[in-house]
Motif scaffolding. Structure first.
Motif, PDB file in Angstrom:
ATOM      1  N   SER A 488      30.395  44.580  62.362  1.00  0.00           N
ATOM      2  CA  SER A 488      30.724  44.630  63.789  1.00  0.00           C
ATOM      3  C   SER A 488      29.739  43.779  64.582  1.00  0.00           C
ATOM      4  O   SER A 488      28.654  43.461  64.104  1.00  0.00           O
ATOM      5  N   GLN A 489      30.115  43.413  65.798  1.00  0.00           N
ATOM      6  CA  GLN A 489      29.143  42.806  66.700  1.00  0.00           C
ATOM      7  C   GLN A 489      28.203  43.901  67.196  1.00  0.00           C
ATOM      8  O   GLN A 489      28.467  45.085  67.034  1.00  0.00           O
ATOM      9  N   ALA A 490      27.110  43.479  67.816  1.00  0.00           N
ATOM     10  CA  ALA A 490      26.149  44.446  68.358  1.00  0.00           C
ATOM     11  C   ALA A 490      26.577  44.865  69.761  1.00  0.00           C
ATOM     12  O   ALA A 490      27.342  44.169  70.420  1.00  0.00           O
ATOM     13  N   VAL A 491      26.081  46.020  70.224  1.00  0.00           N
ATOM     14  CA  VAL A 491      26.253  46.369  71.636  1.00  0.00           C
ATOM     15  C   VAL A 491      25.212  45.562  72.402  1.00  0.00           C
ATOM     16  O   VAL A 491      24.015  45.808  72.295  1.00  0.00           O
ATOM     17  N   ASP A 492      25.662  44.565  73.110  1.00  0.00           N
ATOM     18  CA  ASP A 492      24.740  43.730  73.886  1.00  0.00           C
ATOM     19  C   ASP A 492      25.550  43.040  74.968  1.00  0.00           C
ATOM     20  O   ASP A 492      26.736  43.324  75.130  1.00  0.00           O
ATOM     21  N   ASP A 493      24.932  42.126  75.697  1.00  0.00           N
ATOM     22  CA  ASP A 493      25.676  41.503  76.800  1.00  0.00           C
ATOM     23  C   ASP A 493      26.760  40.553  76.298  1.00  0.00           C
ATOM     24  O   ASP A 493      27.675  40.215  77.041  1.00  0.00           O
ATOM     25  N   PRO A 584      15.492  53.375  70.471  1.00  0.00           N
ATOM     26  CA  PRO A 584      15.212  53.347  69.031  1.00  0.00           C
ATOM     27  C   PRO A 584      16.228  54.190  68.256  1.00  0.00           C
ATOM     28  O   PRO A 584      16.550  55.299  68.680  1.00  0.00           O
ATOM     29  N   GLY A 585      16.777  53.610  67.197  1.00  0.00           N
ATOM     30  CA  GLY A 585      17.724  54.352  66.353  1.00  0.00           C
ATOM     31  C   GLY A 585      19.098  54.522  66.971  1.00  0.00           C
ATOM     32  O   GLY A 585      19.925  55.282  66.486  1.00  0.00           O
ATOM     33  N   SER A 586      19.353  53.824  68.071  1.00  0.00           N
ATOM     34  CA  SER A 586      20.610  53.999  68.780  1.00  0.00           C
ATOM     35  C   SER A 586      21.250  52.633  69.003  1.00  0.00           C
ATOM     36  O   SER A 586      20.570  51.615  68.966  1.00  0.00           O
ATOM     37  N   MET A 587      22.552  52.586  69.217  1.00  0.00           N
ATOM     38  CA  MET A 587      23.194  51.313  69.501  1.00  0.00           C
ATOM     39  C   MET A 587      23.200  51.017  70.993  1.00  0.00           C
ATOM     40  O   MET A 587      23.431  49.893  71.407  1.00  0.00           O
ATOM     41  N   VAL A 588      23.014  52.059  71.807  1.00  0.00           N
ATOM     42  CA  VAL A 588      23.101  51.887  73.259  1.00  0.00           C
ATOM     43  C   VAL A 588      21.767  52.201  73.920  1.00  0.00           C
ATOM     44  O   VAL A 588      20.889  52.831  73.331  1.00  0.00           O
ATOM     45  N   GLY A 589      21.641  51.772  75.166  1.00  0.00           N
ATOM     46  CA  GLY A 589      20.432  52.011  75.930  1.00  0.00           C
ATOM     47  C   GLY A 589      20.433  53.387  76.586  1.00  0.00           C
ATOM     48  O   GLY A 589      21.363  54.169  76.418  1.00  0.00           O
TER      49      GLY A 589
END
Ligand code: HEM
Ligand SMILES: [Ca+2]
Length: 680
Positions: A488-493, A584-589
């Motif tokens: 998958s792609q990352a959660v990012d902008d 840390p350890g999470s895909m989201v902020g």
């Protein structure tokens, strides 16, 4: 006669404001003229989507007139006006029974629409319940107009934010497979669907861009494309279609700010399999042996059934190559959007029919209704189990899971049902936070052989609303295998161009719509306050200057935001939320983690039918709960694909010989739910 009496008394510093019933009647009658609401109809009549929208807008206009006449502050509009008892006003004559409090029966199985899950507040989490607010809405006029910059000027157009911040960089996640966004979208469709505004003439979403402004539908709010747009300038496009969501109606048609309603049940109850109303559910049933309808065309090849064809409205959300080819029918109308959805819908329909068949053998005295409903109850439990044990731990990480009591129990029952927790989704969740998944989508979906060799891929924009590949050969299996091999792609902008330039592209034009712009505009449509407001809500420091956000985003992102927005107080929640540095350890902020944590906590502890709850007519036995806890998505794939023989234990994560080995479906490592525990 109540007419002269105060319907609401708002205390002020020197004098109090009295809003009389008479003033409300007057305001409503004036509002009716503006929205052209007809005369009162039979209160038991089911309103169409268009009629609900008109009633909803009339209530908003009434609130606006009162706000102006009595100079109400936004708080008084948001909190005060809904306290007025509309049953003593003319509004009552217009308010359908559907918006009155129903008499609830306590039953073993859920209502299709989620009604009466909460016995004290039967509408909570149900179809047509307004999305709840974590923060008071931010509307420019305090009632319904989208927010503007805190500086008083316009916000940057959503498309500018999209092109500056959400470019296609293609960064991968390090471990997550396509099954994570696939499951995310599936449960999104279990939880949320906003109401479209419809054009009465066509009964579909109005078009806005190519219509002269004075002839546009009232809900049109198209997005301006800057003239220097790197993509649309190639096509000389200056306008992106956007239509505001339909206006909703509160219980008892109460006054207040513009609201939107959910058209599906918010609870994780597998409503995407069964529909969120009885009519849809009945259309999907065979009424024999608890089975759901399916398409048996491949049985002669020894292959499992496909979803049944969509015969009614065959072109809705479906681009057919010819009249004899059909899209698929399922409990959610969005099923045909692309293969991630079609494939998972297919295996959940098969899992239902597999379990129903077994139950009918184990309890041969059960009738169709009993088998169907008990199977549906088990499927909802399986969706909950996979969501809280495979999906959320990856998305949120252990700490957020702990903070919001989301961690699964290993033993015993849960016994934490709390009728004070409202499962209705927050606006910020459906209009922003849970759209984090849009950042995860790759440019193409891959097909792999059941022996895990790459076969080929299809560009996303080529398959949207065209799920027809699934009819041929082993395509369904190949996508199901592809999703566990493709990263998958990352959660990012960064967001795929397939979504930001080519969404729903048609054959001829070469361009499509932009999902990032839609998300941003949708947040503004629904009065979602800015990212900075949610920082404060989530216990972070409110940024006073751009410098305060140096830790929250990468330098590049922050730099782009400084170009787009005048102040950090203007940042749109979806955009800033996907762009936050992950915890840390999470895909989201932290902000998306908090909004999701808050939502999933109430969906678990505020669901009276939660599969681990004891002491309810709906409760499973401890033995049955133990069986459901064994289920993994990998097992469901093994049991409901045609030829897949090996899977990694956790399919939402890439295989790893030590922590996530690929194992044989036949091996005992992936236990199957033992339905003999349902023997009666
Ligand atoms: C190929 C993949 C996807 C496509 C093409 C897609 C497309 C869309 C579109 C067109 C909308 C409506 C936008 C609007 O007008 O406001 C939407 C809404 C939404 N999407 Fe996606 N999406 C995809 C994947 C996902 C994923 C992976 C997730 C979550 C993990 C997700 C979550 C949502 C949510 C929560 C909404 C709001 C739904 C509602 O209440 O109406 N989507 N998506
Ligand atoms: Ca649901």
């Amino acid at each position: 006669d109540d007419n002269g009496k105060c319907a609401l008394l708002i205390p002020g510093a020197t004098t109090s404001t009295c809003i009389s019933y008479e003033a409300i009647n007057r305001a409503f009658n004036a509002a009716k003229e503006i929205t052209r609401l007809g005369g009162p109809q039979s209160k038991s009549k089911e309103l169409s989507d268009i009629e609900i929208d008109v009633l909803g807008r009339t209530i908003v206009e009434t609130s606006r007139i009162l706000a102006k006449e009595f100079k109400l502050a936004p708080d008084a509009i948001h909190m005060g006006l809904p306290m007025i008892d509309t049953r003593h006003t003319v509004i009552n004559q217009y308010c359908p029974v559907k918006y009155q409090r129903p008499q609830c029966k306590v039953q073993r199985y859920r209502e299709p629409d989620g009604m009466c899950n909460n016995l004290e507040n039967p509408h909570w989490g149900a179809v047509m319940a307004p999305f709840r607010r974590l923060l008071p809405p931010n509307f420019q006029d305090g009632v319904s107009a989208p927010r503007i910059s805190v500086t008083g000027s316009e916000l940057p157009t959503a498309r500018l934010v999209s092109t500056l911040t959400h470019k296609d960089m293609g960064f991968h996640d390090h471990a997550v497979t396509i099954y994570l966004p696939a499951w995310g979208q599936l449960i999104d469709h279990d939880m949320a669907m906003g109401a479209e505004s419809k054009d009465p003439r066509t009964n579909s979403e109005p078009k806005c861009c190519n219509v002269p402004p004075n002839q546009r539908h009232q809900a049109c709010w198209p997005i301006d494309i800057p003239s220097a747009d790197p993509f649309y300038k190639l096509f000389r496009r200056t306008c992106l279609d956007f239509v505001r969501s339909g206006a909703g109606v509160r219980e008892q048609c109460k006054l207040g700010t513009r609201i939107a309603v959910n058209t599906v049940s918010a609870y994780l109850d597998a409503s995407f399999v069964y529909g969120s109303d009885l009519e849809t559910m009945n259309k999907l049933r065979v009424f024999k042996a608890g089975q759901l309808k399916s398409n048996a065309m491949n049985r002669h090849k020894g292959m499992k059934d496909l979803l049944p064809p969509q015969m009614e409205n065959p072109d809705a959300n479906c681009k057919r190559p010819s009249k004899d080819v059909h899209c698929f029918m399922a409990g959610d109308a969005r099923v045909n959007q692309q293969m991630m959805l079609v494939a998972l819908h297919t295996i959940l329909m098969r899992e239902h029919n597999r379990i129903a068949l077994e139950l009918s053998k184990i309890n041969s005295h059960w009738d169709d209704e009993r088998i169907f409903q008990e199977t549906r109850h088990i499927i909802a439990a399986i969706v909950q189990q996979i969501t809280y044990n495979e999906f959320l731990p990856m998305v949120l990480g252990k700490e957020v899971m702990e903070r919001y009591s989301l961690l699964g129990e290993r033993q015993g029952m849960l016994n934490k049902y709390n009728s004070k927790l409202e499962a209705t989704l927050p606006t910020a969740f459906f209009a922003a936070a849970f759209r984090f998944g849009h950042s995860l989508i790759p440019n193409a979906l891959e097909r792999w052989s059941t022996t895990h060799k790459f076969i080929g891929s299809r560009r996303l924009s080529d398959i949207i609303n065209k799920p027809f590949d699934v009819y041929t050969g082993n395509t369904c299996d190949e996508y199901l295998t592809g999703f566990m091999n493709q990263i998958s792609q990352a959660v990012d902008d960064s967001v795929s161009q397939e979504l930001t330039n080519h969404l729903f592209r048609d054959e001829t034009s070469g361009f499509g719509s932009d999902l990032a712009s839609l998300n941003i505009q949708r947040g503004r449509d629904h009065g979602v306050p800015s990212y900075n407001a949610y920082r404060e809500f989530c216990g972070l420091r409110r940024a006073r200057s751009w410098n305060d956000l140096a830790g929250a985003f990468t330098n590049e992102t922050l730099h782009m935001y400084m170009q787009a927005y005048k102040t950090p107080d203007d940042l749109d929640l979806w955009s800033a939320g996907v762009s936050e540095r992950p915890l840390p350890g999470s895909m989201v902020g932290p902000v998306f983690g908090c909004i999701m944590g808050e939502t999933f906590k109430n969906l678990r502890l505020g669901d009276r039918f939660w599969f681990e709850n004891a002491g309810q007519p709906s409760s499973f036995t401890q033995e049955q709960v133990n069986e459901i806890r064994k289920v993994k998505l990998s097992r469901v794939i093994c049991d409901n694909s045609d030829h897949i023989e090996t899977v990694q234990v956790y399919v939402m994560v890439l295989p790893d010989s030590e922590i996530n080995p690929r194992v044989a479906c036949k091996s005992g490592i992936l236990p199957r739910i033992n339905l003999s525990k349902w023997k009666e």
